[in-house]
Write an enzyme that holds these catalytic residues in place. Sequence first.
Site, PDB file in Angstrom:
ATOM      1  N   SER A 125     -13.105  57.773  89.363  1.00 22.81           N
ATOM      2  CA  SER A 125     -14.107  58.327  88.453  1.00 22.81           C
ATOM      3  C   SER A 125     -13.708  58.096  87.006  1.00 22.81           C
ATOM      4  CB  SER A 125     -14.250  59.826  88.716  1.00 22.81           C
ATOM      5  OG  SER A 125     -14.986  60.445  87.690  1.00 22.81           O
ATOM      6  N   TYR A 150      -9.983  68.538  89.771  1.00 22.05           N
ATOM      7  CA  TYR A 150     -10.730  67.439  90.403  1.00 22.05           C
ATOM      8  C   TYR A 150     -10.340  66.116  89.733  1.00 22.05           C
ATOM      9  CZ  TYR A 150     -14.299  63.931  90.856  1.00 22.05           C
ATOM     10  OH  TYR A 150     -14.917  62.727  91.036  1.00 22.05           O
ATOM     11  N   LYS A 154      -8.108  62.520  91.062  1.00 20.34           N
ATOM     12  CA  LYS A 154      -8.486  61.104  90.947  1.00 20.34           C
ATOM     13  C   LYS A 154      -7.358  60.322  90.271  1.00 20.34           C
ATOM     14  CE  LYS A 154     -12.401  61.315  93.014  1.00 20.34           C
ATOM     15  NZ  LYS A 154     -12.500  60.734  94.374  1.00 20.34           N
ATOM     16  N   PRO A 297     -17.896  74.238  78.830  1.00 17.78           N
ATOM     17  CA  PRO A 297     -16.476  73.917  78.647  1.00 17.78           C
ATOM     18  C   PRO A 297     -16.083  72.696  79.477  1.00 17.78           C
ATOM     19  CG  PRO A 297     -16.746  76.260  79.120  1.00 17.78           C
ATOM     20  CD  PRO A 297     -18.101  75.615  79.307  1.00 17.78           C
TER      21      PRO A 297
HETATM   22  C1  WQD Z   1     -23.960  65.211  82.435  1.00 17.02           C
HETATM   23  C2  WQD Z   1     -24.405  65.766  81.100  1.00 17.02           C
HETATM   24  C3  WQD Z   1     -23.750  68.032  80.708  1.00 17.02           C
HETATM   25  C4  WQD Z   1     -26.161  69.877  83.817  1.00 17.02           C
HETATM   26  C5  WQD Z   1     -19.586  64.941  86.512  1.00 17.02           C
HETATM   27  C6  WQD Z   1     -18.172  64.791  86.958  1.00 17.02           C
HETATM   28  C7  WQD Z   1     -17.893  63.333  87.227  1.00 17.02           C
HETATM   29  C8  WQD Z   1     -18.890  62.823  88.224  1.00 17.02           C
HETATM   30  C9  WQD Z   1     -20.309  63.018  87.693  1.00 17.02           C
HETATM   31  C10 WQD Z   1     -17.942  62.989  90.395  1.00 17.02           C
HETATM   32  C11 WQD Z   1     -23.334  66.614  80.425  1.00 17.02           C
HETATM   33  C12 WQD Z   1     -25.261  67.927  80.773  1.00 17.02           C
HETATM   34  C13 WQD Z   1     -25.561  68.951  82.982  1.00 17.02           C
HETATM   35  C14 WQD Z   1     -27.079  70.816  83.270  1.00 17.02           C
HETATM   36  C15 WQD Z   1     -26.769  69.829  81.107  1.00 17.02           C
HETATM   37  N1  WQD Z   1     -18.746  63.480  89.451  1.00 17.02           N
HETATM   38  N2  WQD Z   1     -25.872  68.934  81.660  1.00 17.02           N
HETATM   39  N3  WQD Z   1     -27.353  70.746  81.930  1.00 17.02           N
HETATM   40  O1  WQD Z   1     -20.142  66.227  83.807  1.00 17.02           O
HETATM   41  O2  WQD Z   1     -20.742  63.849  83.082  1.00 17.02           O
HETATM   42  O3  WQD Z   1     -19.750  64.232  85.328  1.00 17.02           O
HETATM   43  O4  WQD Z   1     -20.465  64.424  87.476  1.00 17.02           O
HETATM   44  O5  WQD Z   1     -17.296  61.970  90.381  1.00 17.02           O
HETATM   45  O6  WQD Z   1     -16.599  63.234  87.729  1.00 17.02           O
HETATM   46  O7  WQD Z   1     -17.354  65.231  85.911  1.00 17.02           O
HETATM   47  O8  WQD Z   1     -22.070  64.965  84.874  1.00 17.02           O
HETATM   48  O9  WQD Z   1     -24.373  65.592  85.409  1.00 17.02           O
HETATM   49  O10 WQD Z   1     -22.618  67.429  85.244  1.00 17.02           O
HETATM   50  O11 WQD Z   1     -23.416  66.306  83.179  1.00 17.02           O
HETATM   51  O12 WQD Z   1     -27.034  69.798  79.899  1.00 17.02           O
HETATM   52  O13 WQD Z   1     -27.668  71.679  83.970  1.00 17.02           O
HETATM   53  O14 WQD Z   1     -25.510  66.650  81.316  1.00 17.02           O
HETATM   54  O15 WQD Z   1     -23.371  68.925  79.657  1.00 17.02           O
HETATM   55  O16 WQD Z   1     -23.431  66.397  79.026  1.00 17.02           O
HETATM   56  P1  WQD Z   1     -20.637  64.876  84.154  1.00 17.02           P
HETATM   57  P2  WQD Z   1     -23.154  66.132  84.752  1.00 17.02           P
END
Ligand code: WQD
Length: 338
Positions: A125, A150, A154, A297
């Site tokens: 990742s 997590y 990785k 966070p």
């Molecule tokens: C994307 C953006 C949030 C939800 C994670 C893991 C990564 C991979 C993919 C496994 C961010 C914003 C999100 C919401 C929001 N997983 N957001 N409201 O955090 O980039 O990656 O998932 O491999 O390892 O870390 O993905 O989709 O959670 O967030 O505003 O209800 O959307 O703040 O900026 P992320 P995400």
Amino acid sequence: MKILVTGGLGFIGSHTVVELQNEGYQVVIIDNCSNASEDVLDGITKITGKQPDFEKLDLRNKVDVLDFFSRHKNIDGVIHFAASKAVGESVEKPLLYYENNLSTLVYLLQQLSAKNKAHFIFSSSCTVYGQADEMPITENAPVKPAESPYGNTKQIGEEIIRDSCEVFSNLQAISLRYFNPMGAHPSAEIGELPLGIPQNLVPFITQTGIGMREQLSVFGDDYPTKDGTCIRDYIHVVDLAKAHVVALKRLLEGKNEKNYEVFNVGTGTGSSVLEVIKSFERVSGEELNYKIVGRRPGDVVSAYADTSRANRVLGWKAESTLDDAMRSAWLWEKKIRA
Ligand code: WQD
């Protein structure tokens, strides 16, 4: 050629099984069904017309892993997806993550290193980069201290594979560092099935669009980006699945330059949260109900891939646009809620 896909009933695993079968590989899936249903097998079969072999098995049980490999001597390659992947949950339950994501990897590699030739693709990742200093992110960007257990699994997982490949010349491996997978197979027979309240942006958007969720919370619009919201590299899950088949072929055909290689797998384009929302509104024709709230966070400001190495060395490039991926996600959401 027979390929073992661990976690093959999961979101990325199931899409990769479809692409493997499309390329004529015989597939056997191991999954403990902790985060996926056996019904996914029907979806895969509907798409390809071939039901993959399946064994419900928990890779944390070393004896079961040994028994599996004693019964399947002719495994030509392994694509390893089986792992826990919820960032927030990993903070609350670190030992569950270290056990599930790392002991299983060790048991698999112990079996593979005993074979005279082993080809291994690891689901890694972009989380390993943390907040990278430069965009787009290349494979040479420094791996930073993990922001969650997590992400740490990785990083440690990649080190375990790297150290194993150093010792076992028969072990050939590639780690694929995913950016943000989204979407679903265009047939809408398989897709993302988050359990409970989705942590990830795209399933939360489509569930809000379908009326399952009242409102999307946008976690902060005061970041130093084009519109204040975080930037990510959203890649269609089918493009991501195809990257696994290309990487596996590279190993099976002995084209890898070293016995351990790493590739970023993304589109190379960064999209903000607000741009993803606009994509949903374009493809659905619906206005999305969202509000701006405080930052989450652990979020990095920006992460999108430099894909030139995967393009040049793997000969792979993402083909779908953000709207293509969002359209497939929306079609899937409507299908499963119908
Ligand atoms: C994307 C953006 C949030 C939800 C994670 C893991 C990564 C991979 C993919 C496994 C961010 C914003 C999100 C919401 C929001 N997983 N957001 N409201 O955090 O980039 O990656 O998932 O491999 O390892 O870390 O993905 O989709 O959670 O967030 O505003 O209800 O959307 O703040 O900026 P992320 P995400």
